[in-house]
Design a protein around this motif. Structure first.
Motif, PDB file in Angstrom:
ATOM      1  N   GLY A 116       0.824  -1.207   0.000  1.00  0.00           N
ATOM      2  CA  GLY A 116       0.000   0.000   0.000  1.00  0.00           C
ATOM      3  C   GLY A 116       0.855   1.253   0.000  1.00  0.00           C
ATOM      4  N   GLU A 117       0.611   2.169   0.914  1.00  0.00           N
ATOM      5  CA  GLU A 117       1.331   3.438   0.958  1.00  0.00           C
ATOM      6  C   GLU A 117       2.797   3.283   1.344  1.00  0.00           C
ATOM      7  N   GLU A 118       3.168   2.123   1.853  1.00  0.00           N
ATOM      8  CA  GLU A 118       4.581   1.888   2.170  1.00  0.00           C
ATOM      9  C   GLU A 118       5.423   1.783   0.905  1.00  0.00           C
ATOM     10  N   ALA A 119       4.783   1.521  -0.224  1.00  0.00           N
ATOM     11  CA  ALA A 119       5.505   1.385  -1.489  1.00  0.00           C
ATOM     12  C   ALA A 119       5.585   2.736  -2.188  1.00  0.00           C
ATOM     13  N   SER A 120       6.805   3.145  -2.473  1.00  0.00           N
ATOM     14  CA  SER A 120       7.060   4.363  -3.238  1.00  0.00           C
ATOM     15  C   SER A 120       7.725   3.942  -4.539  1.00  0.00           C
ATOM     16  N   VAL A 121       7.037   4.134  -5.663  1.00  0.00           N
ATOM     17  CA  VAL A 121       7.447   3.525  -6.933  1.00  0.00           C
ATOM     18  C   VAL A 121       7.972   4.569  -7.911  1.00  0.00           C
ATOM     19  N   PHE A 122       9.140   4.279  -8.473  1.00  0.00           N
ATOM     20  CA  PHE A 122       9.679   5.088  -9.569  1.00  0.00           C
ATOM     21  C   PHE A 122       9.575   4.247 -10.838  1.00  0.00           C
ATOM     22  N   TRP A 123       8.895   4.788 -11.856  1.00  0.00           N
ATOM     23  CA  TRP A 123       8.701   4.109 -13.133  1.00  0.00           C
ATOM     24  C   TRP A 123       9.731   4.616 -14.131  1.00  0.00           C
ATOM     25  N   LEU A 124      10.514   3.696 -14.692  1.00  0.00           N
ATOM     26  CA  LEU A 124      11.531   4.064 -15.668  1.00  0.00           C
ATOM     27  C   LEU A 124      11.322   3.251 -16.938  1.00  0.00           C
ATOM     28  N   GLY A 125      10.898   3.933 -18.001  1.00  0.00           N
ATOM     29  CA  GLY A 125      10.696   3.263 -19.277  1.00  0.00           C
ATOM     30  C   GLY A 125       9.274   3.394 -19.788  1.00  0.00           C
ATOM     31  N   GLY A 126       9.096   3.046 -21.051  1.00  0.00           N
ATOM     32  CA  GLY A 126       7.804   3.215 -21.694  1.00  0.00           C
ATOM     33  C   GLY A 126       7.741   4.545 -22.411  1.00  0.00           C
ATOM     34  N   ALA A 127       6.691   4.749 -23.158  1.00  0.00           N
ATOM     35  CA  ALA A 127       6.517   5.985 -23.907  1.00  0.00           C
ATOM     36  C   ALA A 127       6.094   7.122 -22.985  1.00  0.00           C
ATOM     37  N   ASP A 128       6.460   8.337 -23.361  1.00  0.00           N
ATOM     38  CA  ASP A 128       6.041   9.508 -22.599  1.00  0.00           C
ATOM     39  C   ASP A 128       4.518   9.581 -22.625  1.00  0.00           C
ATOM     40  N   GLY A 129       3.919   9.787 -21.498  1.00  0.00           N
ATOM     41  CA  GLY A 129       2.472   9.776 -21.383  1.00  0.00           C
ATOM     42  C   GLY A 129       1.977   8.427 -20.909  1.00  0.00           C
ATOM     43  N   VAL A 131       3.810   6.073 -19.440  1.00  0.00           N
ATOM     44  CA  VAL A 131       4.387   5.775 -18.128  1.00  0.00           C
ATOM     45  C   VAL A 131       3.635   6.514 -17.021  1.00  0.00           C
ATOM     46  N   GLN A 132       3.178   7.722 -17.311  1.00  0.00           N
ATOM     47  CA  GLN A 132       2.375   8.458 -16.332  1.00  0.00           C
ATOM     48  C   GLN A 132       1.021   7.783 -16.110  1.00  0.00           C
ATOM     49  N   GLU A 133       0.417   7.293 -17.190  1.00  0.00           N
ATOM     50  CA  GLU A 133      -0.852   6.574 -17.083  1.00  0.00           C
ATOM     51  C   GLU A 133      -0.694   5.314 -16.234  1.00  0.00           C
ATOM     52  N   ALA A 134       0.413   4.608 -16.441  1.00  0.00           N
ATOM     53  CA  ALA A 134       0.667   3.391 -15.677  1.00  0.00           C
ATOM     54  C   ALA A 134       0.815   3.696 -14.192  1.00  0.00           C
ATOM     55  N   LEU A 209       5.635  -4.278 -18.523  1.00  0.00           N
ATOM     56  CA  LEU A 209       4.660  -4.039 -17.450  1.00  0.00           C
ATOM     57  C   LEU A 209       4.002  -2.674 -17.586  1.00  0.00           C
ATOM     58  N   VAL A 210       4.757  -1.678 -18.002  1.00  0.00           N
ATOM     59  CA  VAL A 210       4.217  -0.325 -18.112  1.00  0.00           C
ATOM     60  C   VAL A 210       3.023  -0.285 -19.063  1.00  0.00           C
ATOM     61  N   ASP A 211       3.100  -1.022 -20.158  1.00  0.00           N
ATOM     62  CA  ASP A 211       2.000  -1.045 -21.127  1.00  0.00           C
ATOM     63  C   ASP A 211       0.790  -1.794 -20.581  1.00  0.00           C
ATOM     64  N   ARG A 216      -2.740  -0.390 -22.145  1.00  0.00           N
ATOM     65  CA  ARG A 216      -2.479  -0.364 -23.586  1.00  0.00           C
ATOM     66  C   ARG A 216      -2.379  -1.772 -24.173  1.00  0.00           C
ATOM     67  N   VAL A 217      -1.968  -2.721 -23.333  1.00  0.00           N
ATOM     68  CA  VAL A 217      -1.832  -4.116 -23.763  1.00  0.00           C
ATOM     69  C   VAL A 217      -2.432  -5.002 -22.681  1.00  0.00           C
ATOM     70  N   SER A 218      -3.250  -5.966 -23.076  1.00  0.00           N
ATOM     71  CA  SER A 218      -3.836  -6.884 -22.103  1.00  0.00           C
ATOM     72  C   SER A 218      -3.034  -8.176 -22.055  1.00  0.00           C
ATOM     73  N   ARG A 219      -2.925  -8.756 -20.878  1.00  0.00           N
ATOM     74  CA  ARG A 219      -2.221 -10.014 -20.732  1.00  0.00           C
ATOM     75  C   ARG A 219      -3.119 -11.166 -21.166  1.00  0.00           C
ATOM     76  N   PRO A 220      -2.536 -12.185 -21.809  1.00  0.00           N
ATOM     77  CA  PRO A 220      -3.326 -13.366 -22.162  1.00  0.00           C
ATOM     78  C   PRO A 220      -3.688 -14.154 -20.911  1.00  0.00           C
ATOM     79  N   PRO A 221      -4.643 -15.073 -21.003  1.00  0.00           N
ATOM     80  CA  PRO A 221      -4.991 -15.895 -19.836  1.00  0.00           C
ATOM     81  C   PRO A 221      -3.790 -16.665 -19.317  1.00  0.00           C
TER      82      PRO A 221
END
Length: 271
Positions: A116-129, A131-134, A209-211, A216-221
């Protein structure tokens, strides 16, 4: 093959827990279920500790045969695991052991949900925009905090001004989790070049993972991945980008596996 590589199992302790390690074509991989990865990473974050969490699929193993730094990264990483049916089959064929298989999109959410709030996440990679959505989607879904976002379209060469700026941003943000989504082997190389300069952080090479997180991309079953067919789904979705990796890379991976097997049968190490 290399003189310091042995296709045998041993054990490694990770944060007080011991797991079998199997050397698959020069890469020491933990035989670890995804549930154990989640438990260990939650404990590490709560303790303020760092760890490199990396994965090996057939593409990675193929690359490692000609990239010494990549083999060294796997030897030094705190958690390195099997991410692909091809590596599972290679392990069974070469060592007689079938490794647990998993991939970050299957369990990163569980880690964040537990923290939960104990996790502070930095996202590195993916297209601009994207990565913010993710970051926003995961923050809403799991209650984690976003420490920062950086798209992957920068000069990741060690010491470049853009890469230096990224390192400084991470040091300033001091996240507890760093998600590297720059594709293989670019994300692994950036981690290799910069790990010793980062604050204590759980760094996960998470690929696409960012997608997935951004919708933007769904995982298969799950049964598709368990059947070893996820590569076929990815190829059908992105044929122009992935055709070389799968239509050329998979046969090349098979040749490397046979080369290792031949060396083992002949009782010698092939160069």
């Amino acid at each position: 093959m290399h003189s310091d590589d042995k296709a045998q199992a041993f054990a490694r302790e990770v944060d007080g827990y011991s797991f079998p390690v199997v050397n698959v074509m020069g890469l020491p991989l933990l035989d670890i279920p995804r549930e154990e990865i989640v438990r260990i990473l939650v404990d590490l974050v709560k303790a303020g500790k760092g760890a490199r969490v990396i994965n090996a699929n057939a593409h990675c193993v193929t690359l490692s045969q000609r990239l010494p730094w990549l083999r060294m990264l796997f030897r030094q990483a705190e958690i390195a695991f099997c991410d692909g049916a091809g590596v599972q089959l290679a392990s069974r064929f070469l060592t007689g052991r079938s490794l647990h298989r998993t991939t970050p999109p299957e369990w990163v959410g569980n880690v964040l949900e537990a923290l939960g709030e104990e996790a502070s996440v930095f996202w590195l990679g993916g297209a601009d925009g994207v990565v913010q959505e993710a970051a926003e989607a995961f923050s809403v879904k799991y209650g984690c905090r976003t420490a920062g976002c950086q798209h992957g379209f920068f000069d990741a060469t060690a010491g470049s001004p853009e890469s230096e700026a990224v390192v400084k941003a991470i040091v300033k943000a001091r996240p507890s989790i760093l998600l590297l989504n720059m594709g293989m082997p670019r994300q692994e190389r950036w981690l290799w070049d910069n790990w010793n300069r980062l604050p204590p952080v759980v760094a996960i090479t998470a690929g696409a993972l960012v997608d997935h997180a951004a919708g933007r991309v769904s995982r298969p079953p799950m049964w598709v991945a368990n059947a070893g067919l996820e590569w076929l789904v990815r190829l059908s979705r992105e044929p122009q980008r992935l055709w070389k990796r799968y239509l050329i890379g998979l046969p090349l991976f098979g040749l490397y596996v046979l080369r290792w097997k031949l060396g083992m049968l002949l009782g010698r190490k092939a160069r």
